[in-house]
Design a protein around this motif. Structure first.
Motif, PDB file in Angstrom:
ATOM      1  N   SER A  98      19.311 -54.146  78.867  1.00  0.00           N
ATOM      2  CA  SER A  98      18.328 -53.543  77.921  1.00  0.00           C
ATOM      3  C   SER A  98      17.374 -52.558  78.415  1.00  0.00           C
ATOM      4  N   ILE A  99      16.675 -51.861  77.728  1.00  0.00           N
ATOM      5  CA  ILE A  99      15.817 -50.847  78.215  1.00  0.00           C
ATOM      6  C   ILE A  99      14.162 -51.257  77.877  1.00  0.00           C
ATOM      7  N   GLN A 100      13.603 -51.524  78.867  1.00  0.00           N
ATOM      8  CA  GLN A 100      12.215 -52.038  78.821  1.00  0.00           C
ATOM      9  C   GLN A 100      11.341 -50.955  78.210  1.00  0.00           C
TER      10      GLN A 100
ATOM     11  N   VAL B 125      27.218 -46.988  83.137  1.00  0.00           N
ATOM     12  CA  VAL B 125      26.073 -46.885  81.984  1.00  0.00           C
ATOM     13  C   VAL B 125      25.025 -46.253  83.187  1.00  0.00           C
ATOM     14  N   ARG B 126      24.607 -46.534  84.285  1.00  0.00           N
ATOM     15  CA  ARG B 126      23.531 -45.962  84.946  1.00  0.00           C
ATOM     16  C   ARG B 126      23.627 -44.559  85.157  1.00  0.00           C
TER      17      ARG B 126
ATOM     18  N   ARG C  53      19.568 -42.951  83.415  1.00  0.00           N
ATOM     19  CA  ARG C  53      19.189 -43.047  84.829  1.00  0.00           C
ATOM     20  C   ARG C  53      17.715 -43.675  84.987  1.00  0.00           C
ATOM     21  N   ALA C  54      17.176 -43.882  83.703  1.00  0.00           N
ATOM     22  CA  ALA C  54      15.723 -44.336  83.862  1.00  0.00           C
ATOM     23  C   ALA C  54      15.533 -45.610  84.651  1.00  0.00           C
ATOM     24  N   PRO C  55      14.656 -46.017  85.297  1.00  0.00           N
ATOM     25  CA  PRO C  55      14.275 -47.081  85.750  1.00  0.00           C
ATOM     26  C   PRO C  55      14.387 -48.233  84.974  1.00  0.00           C
ATOM     27  N   GLU C  56      13.902 -47.813  83.758  1.00  0.00           N
ATOM     28  CA  GLU C  56      13.522 -48.717  82.648  1.00  0.00           C
ATOM     29  C   GLU C  56      14.696 -49.838  82.286  1.00  0.00           C
TER      30      GLU C  56
END
Length: 505
Positions: free
Chosen positions: A201-203, A173-174, A178-181
């Motif tokens: 989840s995506i912050q 998934v990473r 690649r977003a740190p969120e």
């Protein structure tokens, strides 16, 4: 189903003891916990080669990798002069600060921490003269290699699929998000299995209330083991008294990531090569990963075809029974005459013929699934030919019934989700029985009951019939049966209550 709890049966409550091993942290305590375990290993190491200064190393064979243990832990211990001359407290500090070649190091202060570190694939060092222990992670990391998904083949798209290792799955998934969120929280479920469950989840996109509710339900699971999919699914869904699946799952990381970007919550369980997407709605069960990869016109046509095949699989046997028994006037004259001739020598009623063939279809399918691949295919082919041809030649069923059941069965396979297809097969029997009792009027009544029941279902506060029904009657364009071109879909699905509704400029 028996919904009575254990107290109603007179059984004692489910025991819970924290800590699990209340004894003092010591080498003797660890030996007591793993007494009778053939894979438990212990070895004494001379610190810096000094015969008067020894360290006990505990490990579990099969959980640790021998090469890493020898090269990165035991060798520095046996050759370090600093450790040999240091006092116990200073030696423990040096072990924690990097004299041993391991990135993951844990200071154990309780017996529970040391025991679970061993089970997770660490070697635990009992340094003399100090009441604490140091654990170094040297796991085997033996797992199935990443391979194409078997149940969701990709013609035009990524060829990797989830495996049984939760950390490998999160890395897949990473690689795409690649977003740190992207946030990954972990919950341990199962008193005996101690199974890690990751919540993704995506912050800034996913509704925080949805994330909190999913986390709360998973943390509330109180069971001895979490080894099968039902152990998670049936513990966190809103409804369990329905054959329709309430949670969507996928083997494909690209489809899983697309669901996260939509604003859904992802769940990955260690040991299960699937990714769950919450909440589950009807629209998810009729889409495939291929829909996002091919031309939008072709994808839309295939999506519409799936819905028509679903209706045909569900209603075709019932309509045939109703037409023959109650409404022959709806059939063309030649077709009615042909059906009448075919049934002339059949001793059974129409509904009996249909149900018998539907049951035979299910038996052949189940036999094909449970046998090894080559044998299962042979049984399916021979069973279909023998049962179909022999039943018609023996005049047990009419040829028209065989055709109707075959079309309905094949049409059901177009539904991408097998659990949803299984629920349709169950309702197909009910519709056929209803048609034998009251014709098309009973079929319509049964259909109304089905739609009413589905309309009552919710998955984590989202209507189950989304995209046909959405919260407050609102639905953003581009999230229905037809897949619009990507440049036209500017917003996310309204029913998910995402924090950021816009997905592109």
């Amino acid at each position: 189903m028996d919904w009575l709890g254990p107290k109603e049966h007179g059984a004692p409550p489910h025991p819970r003891r924290e800590p699990r091993y209340p004894g003092a942290l010591s080498g003797e305590g660890i030996r007591t916990v793993f007494e009778g375990c053939a894979d438990f290993q212990e070895r004494e190491v001379l610190i810096g080669g000094d015969p008067g200064k020894k360290c006990a190393a505990f490990g579990i064979a099969g959980q640790i990798r021998t090469e890493r243990l020898n090269d990165y832990v035991l060798r520095p211990l046996a050759t370090s002069e600093l450790l040999r001359d240091a006092l116990p407290e200073a030696a423990v500090r040096m072990l924690l600060e990097g004299i041993v070649y391991s990135q993951s190091v844990t200071l154990c202060t309780t017996l529970d921490e040391a025991v679970f570190a061993l089970v997770d694939g660490s070697v635990v060092l009992d340094f003399p003269g100090d009441g604490r222990m140091v654990a170094y992670a040297v796991p085997t990391e033996e797992k199935r290699s990443v391979s194409p998904p078997e149940n969701e083949p990709a013609i035009k798209g990524a060829k990797d699929g989830f495996v049984e290792s939760v950390r490998t799955n999160t890395s897949l998934v990473r690689r795409r998000l690649r977003a740190p969120e992207l946030k990954i929280a972990e919950v341990i479920v199962g008193r005996q299995s101690i199974t890690p469950v990751d919540i993704l989840s995506i912050q800034g996109i996913t509704d925080p209330a949805l994330v909190a509710e999913v986390t709360r339900r998973i943390e509330a699971i109180d069971t001895d083991e979490l080894l099968e999919t039902a152990g998670l699914e049936e513990q966190i869904v809103d409804e369990v008294d329905t054959p329709f699946p309430m949670i969507a799952y996928t083997e494909r990381p690209d489809r899983f990531c697309a669901g996260l970007v939509e604003g859904r919550v992802g769940v990955i369980v260690d040991g299960i090569p699937l990714g769950y997407l919450l909440p589950g709605t009807v629209g998810q069960f009729f889409t495939t990963g291929q829909d996002r990869s091919q031309n939008w016109i072709a994808a839309s046509c295939l999506s519409i075809l799936r819905y028509f095949c679903m209706l045909g699989s569900l209603f075709l046997p019932a309509v045939y029974v109703a037409a023959v028994n109650f409404h022959p006037e709806m059939l063309p004259a030649r077709l009615a005459w042909s059906i009448s001739e075919a049934k002339a020598n059949v001793p059974f009623s129409t509904v009996f013929e249909v149900i018998i063939m539907l049951l035979a279809f299910e038996v052949i399918q189940e036999a094909g699934l449970r046998l090894p691949g080559p044998i299962g295919q042979t049984v399916s082919i021979l069973g279909g030919l023998v049962v179909g041809s022999a039943a018609v030649e023996a005049q047990i069923v009419s040829p028209v019934v065989l055709i109707v059941v075959a079309i309905a069965g094949i049409a059901g396979y177009t539904v991408p989700n097998q659990e949803f297809s299984t629920a349709l097969r169950l309702w197909r029997f009910l519709f056929a029985i209803a048609a034998s009792l009251g014709g098309l009027f009973a079929v319509v009544a049964a259909a109304a009951v089905l739609v009413s029941r589905l309309a009552q279902l919710e998955s984590f506060g989202v209507p189950y019939l989304t995209p046909f029904a959405a919260s407050g009657g609102e639905r953003k364009a581009g999230h229905g049966v037809v897949r619009w071109p990507r440049p036209w879909v500017k917003f996310r699905e309204q029913a998910l209550h995402t924090r950021n509704i816009r997905r592109q400029g």
